[in-house]
Enzyme design. Structure first.
Site: not given
Ligand code: PAF
Length: 289
Positions: A30, A37, A61, A185
């Protein structure tokens, strides 16, 4: 690196790679790319001839009141990170390209979608499995890489791929952590300095659980109670769950048994919700000699 925004163009490109006999690796994201990533892109790179990274903040989502609008977006920076990490194609569609008006088809894995994360985020996994199924159809990968940090997501995607006979191998890459243990995150940017310090308690509680189980504790209740104490000391705004699970079925366990167990947690600091987990290998009890 090629940037593609249209589904038809992406499908044609993927088809041409396949015709050339190239193995396609997919990394769905995203955006707001970080070292976690990068490790997924590198894992895809090691297993394929061409790596397609997708960046799409998937509205289906996110629940009402969640962070869809404020989710961090920085396309220019992401393009640099993806290219540097080894991506060949960046697929960055607009929402209307993926969900044209009248869109009404969803993919849902029953049962496990509604526990743990699913209990706190109804319909979240329906959105995840729908977009991932669509990305498989659009990018035609041989291999797709997801992060272990979203353990329940990885479990559900693997199950979906298997049960819907997608011809794609699902790879789950290890969690990447900051030096103090906080799992990387995109949502960590929401934490203020004080919350950021207290958020290290997630990893501390998981390491504590690991040491307890490694030293022979077999009661999930006792281990989770100890973790709850550690987390509570860090004054979270809420502990959503601390769960000991079977990695094979994602069902909760009362006793730690070989070969391994998964402990998953979700904790809020301020308005930021963090998840983390650990897989603990469990050895057979030695017979008394
Ligand atoms: O893990 C994520 O970033 C997302 O859930 C995913 C797999 C890209 C689907 O939108």
């Amino acid at each position: 690196m090629l940037t593609i925004e249209r589904v038809a163009e992406m499908q044609a490109k993927a088809e041409s790679y396949r015709k050339e006999g190239k193995r396609i690796g997919l990394v769905p994201t995203m955006g707001s790319l970080h070292e976690g990533h990068v490790s997924l892109i590198q894992a895809a790179r090691a297993r394929s001839d061409v790596v397609i990274v997708t960046i799409f903040v998937n509205p289906t989502q996110f629940g009402p009141g969640e962070d869809y609008e404020r989710y961090p977006r920085d396309a220019v920076r992401d393009q640099g990170v993806a290219e540097q990490a080894g991506a060949d194609v960046l697929f960055m569609p607009q929402v209307g390209e993926i969900y044209p008006s009248g869109f009404a088809t969803f993919v849902e894995v029953e049962d496990v979608s509604s526990v743990l994360e699913g209990r706190f985020r109804p319909n979240h996994f329906r959105g995840v499995t729908t977009i991932v199924a669509k990305l498989f159809a659009i990018t035609k990968p041989h291999v797709a890489v997801f992060g272990q940090k979203d353990a329940q997501q990885a479990f559900l995607i693997r199950k979906m791929a298997e049960e819907l006979n997608f011809d794609v191998s699902i790879i789950v890459a290890p969690i990447v952590r900051e030096a103090d243990g906080l799992a990387l995150s995109s949502r960590n940017v929401y934490l203020n300095a004080n919350e950021r310090t207290r958020a290290t308690s997630l990893h501390r509680s998981l390491r504590y659980a690991e040491s307890l189980v490694m030293s022979g504790e077999r009661s999930a209740g006792k281990v989770c109670a100890g973790m709850s104490r550690i987390l509570s000391e860090a004054r979270p705004s809420q502990i959503d769950y601390i769960a000991a699970l079977s990695p094979e079925s994602f069902s909760e366990i009362e006793t730690f048994e070989p070969p391994s167990a998964l402990i998953a947690i979700a904790v809020r600091f301020g308005s930021t919700r963090l998840i983390d987990n650990i897989v603990i290998p469990i050895s057979e009890k030695r017979e008394a000699s």
